[in-house]
Design an enzyme around this catalytic site. Sequence first.
Site, PDB file in Angstrom:
ATOM      1  CG  HIS A  42     -19.345  27.287  -4.496  1.00 43.98           C
ATOM      2  ND1 HIS A  42     -19.784  26.432  -5.482  1.00 43.98           N
ATOM      3  CD2 HIS A  42     -18.161  27.771  -4.925  1.00 43.98           C
ATOM      4  CE1 HIS A  42     -18.901  26.417  -6.465  1.00 43.98           C
ATOM      5  NE2 HIS A  42     -17.910  27.213  -6.147  1.00 43.98           N
ATOM      6  CB  CYS A  43     -20.655  22.066  -2.492  1.00 46.66           C
ATOM      7  SG  CYS A  43     -22.314  22.059  -1.780  1.00 46.66           S
ATOM      8  N   GLY A  44     -21.887  21.804  -5.007  1.00 48.36           N
ATOM      9  CA  GLY A  44     -22.837  21.618  -6.096  1.00 48.36           C
ATOM     10  C   GLY A  44     -24.258  22.001  -5.750  1.00 48.36           C
ATOM     11  N   GLY A  75     -25.186  22.872  -2.171  1.00 47.09           N
ATOM     12  CA  GLY A  75     -25.241  23.589  -0.906  1.00 47.09           C
ATOM     13  C   GLY A  75     -25.120  22.672   0.299  1.00 47.09           C
ATOM     14  CG  PHE A 109     -21.609  25.436  -9.776  1.00 50.04           C
ATOM     15  CD1 PHE A 109     -21.032  26.685  -9.889  1.00 50.04           C
ATOM     16  CD2 PHE A 109     -21.597  24.606 -10.876  1.00 50.04           C
ATOM     17  CE1 PHE A 109     -20.459  27.110 -11.083  1.00 50.04           C
ATOM     18  CE2 PHE A 109     -21.032  25.010 -12.071  1.00 50.04           C
ATOM     19  CZ  PHE A 109     -20.458  26.263 -12.174  1.00 50.04           C
TER      20      PHE A 109
END
Length: 122
Positions: free
Chosen positions: A65-67, A69, A94
């Site tokens: 995951h990241c901020g 996607g 996120f």
Amino acid sequence: MSTELENWSAERVYEALSNNKIVLIDVRTPQEYMFEHVEGALLAPMAFFKAASLPAQDKKRIVLHCGSGARSEKVGKQCLAQGLVQMAHLEGGFAAWKQAGLPYIGTDMMTGAPKPMNQQSS
């Protein structure tokens, strides 16, 4: 075994993480992670990410995951291109996690200390 990157919802990731079924890997920067992160997520920033260093998925799935996607999707596709299978990422990143009202560790703006956010009532 899937060779396509799977898009998982925030709720699916939360359930799997809560049941100890996955390893959640955050590919954001250390600064982003320090400010707020999913409790239990491991940090492996995209800039330093090496697919060969990932643990085997024989017991737990890996979900990235990241901020938003975008970075986790890119890293996930790189992992697949390097021969890994069954890769998933948190669709919407996120931001989707927070929008779903799921718990995370944030920063207390008064003290700068880590603080549980959006804690679910039992």
